[in-house]
Write an enzyme that holds these catalytic residues in place. Structure first.
Site, PDB file in Angstrom:
ATOM      1  N   GLU A  46       0.834  -1.217   0.000  1.00  0.00           N
ATOM      2  CA  GLU A  46       0.000   0.000   0.000  1.00  0.00           C
ATOM      3  C   GLU A  46       0.863   1.260   0.000  1.00  0.00           C
ATOM      4  O   GLU A  46       0.478   2.285  -0.567  1.00  0.00           O
ATOM      5  CB  GLU A  46      -0.903   0.017   1.235  1.00  0.00           C
ATOM      6  N   ASP A  47       2.026   1.172   0.651  1.00  0.00           N
ATOM      7  CA  ASP A  47       2.853   2.367   0.815  1.00  0.00           C
ATOM      8  C   ASP A  47       3.593   2.780  -0.448  1.00  0.00           C
ATOM      9  O   ASP A  47       4.212   3.841  -0.478  1.00  0.00           O
ATOM     10  CB  ASP A  47       3.866   2.147   1.957  1.00  0.00           C
TER      11      ASP A  47
ATOM     12  N   ARG B 262       6.126  10.281   7.736  1.00  0.00           N
ATOM     13  CA  ARG B 262       6.467   9.642   6.454  1.00  0.00           C
ATOM     14  C   ARG B 262       6.014  10.447   5.227  1.00  0.00           C
ATOM     15  O   ARG B 262       6.410  10.145   4.111  1.00  0.00           O
ATOM     16  CB  ARG B 262       5.811   8.258   6.383  1.00  0.00           C
TER      17      ARG B 262
ATOM     18  N   HIS C  89       0.546   5.935  10.430  1.00  0.00           N
ATOM     19  CA  HIS C  89      -0.082   6.417   9.191  1.00  0.00           C
ATOM     20  C   HIS C  89      -1.534   6.821   9.449  1.00  0.00           C
ATOM     21  O   HIS C  89      -2.152   6.383  10.422  1.00  0.00           O
ATOM     22  CB  HIS C  89      -0.106   5.288   8.158  1.00  0.00           C
TER      23      HIS C  89
ATOM     24  N   CYS D 177      -2.553  -2.259   4.359  1.00  0.00           N
ATOM     25  CA  CYS D 177      -1.131  -2.113   4.013  1.00  0.00           C
ATOM     26  C   CYS D 177      -0.654  -3.213   3.074  1.00  0.00           C
ATOM     27  O   CYS D 177       0.312  -3.037   2.345  1.00  0.00           O
ATOM     28  CB  CYS D 177      -0.256  -2.174   5.259  1.00  0.00           C
TER      29      CYS D 177
HETATM   30  C1  CIR Z   1       6.746   0.536   8.312  1.00  0.00           C
HETATM   31  O1  CIR Z   1       7.065   1.017   9.399  1.00  0.00           O
HETATM   32  O2  CIR Z   1       6.890   1.168   7.268  1.00  0.00           O
HETATM   33  C2  CIR Z   1       6.170  -0.854   8.264  1.00  0.00           C
HETATM   34  N1  CIR Z   1       6.764  -1.656   9.284  1.00  0.00           N
HETATM   35  C3  CIR Z   1       4.685  -0.821   8.431  1.00  0.00           C
HETATM   36  C4  CIR Z   1       3.984  -0.212   7.253  1.00  0.00           C
HETATM   37  C5  CIR Z   1       2.500  -0.262   7.399  1.00  0.00           C
HETATM   38  N2  CIR Z   1       1.885   0.272   6.251  1.00  0.00           N
HETATM   39  C6  CIR Z   1       0.764   1.016   6.297  1.00  0.00           C
HETATM   40  O3  CIR Z   1       0.278   1.383   7.352  1.00  0.00           O
HETATM   41  N3  CIR Z   1       0.265   1.405   5.135  1.00  0.00           N
END
Ligand code: CIR
Length: 264
Positions: free
Chosen positions: A73-74, A138, A169, A258
């Protein structure tokens, strides 16, 4: 073309859990290193749950050099025929986007953000007619402005929400069960930040993790297992929760949304 992407969530891109998932970033929900084999089993359960709801799932291979690679997702924001490739705000995640953009260019017009922009897809929530964009550790103002400019060309408005330091997030504390409705965890966003929503399901702070859901067709909605108050509230609102065991993925601060990028 504006409006061609109907967001009914028919097809998801997911990525296998990294063999180094135990080294994934973790600040909020994690209490210990995740156990990779259990996370892999839960990820399979997540894919099964999507498929059981009629979603086609395309699975990309793991990236051993990127412990957080399952959190696709990121890496991109997709709408209509456009994929905006993110600039993940944590340096260890920056290079996850390259293989995603290679895959997405098969189906979408690719747009890149400038090097000054920071943006994690986890800070972007689509409500049905606008994007809520979280300003967070972020996602910075350059990222917000550049995404807003692209979205406006396609007829979508944006609203900026300051993500409190109690969470990673924006998607970690809210989600959209249907257009115009929000599920929100108490104690993070202030009511005035979401005053434009008539329909809000507030869930208790000790169930914050469960505020992240994936709404699918026919009232089905993926909900993390183990949060009974949230499950009941979602049922009371007329939805059919499909419970997914996420406890190990939670150790790396990853929630349901995510782990997918919806491409149809
Ligand atoms: C991070 O800190 O980037 C990952 N461990 C978790 C990302 C979770 N992603 C999201 O909420 N979209």
């Amino acid at each position: 073309m504006p409006g061609v992407f109907d967001r009914t969530r028919k097809k998801a891109l997911v990525r296998d859990i990294s063999s180094n998932f135990n080294k994934a970033l973790s600040t909020f929900f994690g209490e210990r290193e995740p156990i990779v084999d259990i996370a892999k089993m839960q990820h399979k359960g997540y894919i099964d749950a999507l498929q059981s709801c009629g979603v086609e799932v395309e699975i990309l291979g793991e990236l051993s050099g990127h412990p957080d690679c399952c959190f696709v997702e990121d890496t991109a924001i997709i709408f209509d025929d456009v994929a905006v490739i993110c600039r993940p705000g944590h340096p260890s995640r920056a290079n996850e986007v390259h293989t995603i953009s290679e895959r997405l260019k098969e189906d979408f017009e690719i747009k890149f953000l400038s090097p000054d922009a920071k943006m994690d897809g986890g800070d972007v929530v689509f409500t049905g007619n606008e994007f809520l964009i979280g300003r967070s550790t972020r996602t910075n103002d350059n990222g917000i402005n550049e995404l807003s400019e692209i979205a406006s060309k396609y007829g979508y408005s944006t609203q900026v929400i300051d993500v409190p330091n109690s969470t990673l997030h924006l998607t970690t504390v809210c989600s959209v069960p249907r257009n115009g409705m929000l599920i929100v965890a108490e104690g993070h966003l202030k009511p005035e930040q979401i005053s434009g929503f008539q329909d809000v399901i507030w869930i208790p702070n000790n169930e914050t993790y469960a505020s992240n859901t994936i709404a699918l067709e026919n009232g089905k909605i993926l909900v993390s297992a183990g949060f009974p108050i949230t499950k009941q509230k979602i049922e009371d609102a007329g939805f059919e929760p499909i419970l997914v065991e996420m406890s190990e993925i939670m150790q790396a601060d990853g929630s349901l949304t995510c782990c997918s990028l919806f491409i149809e």
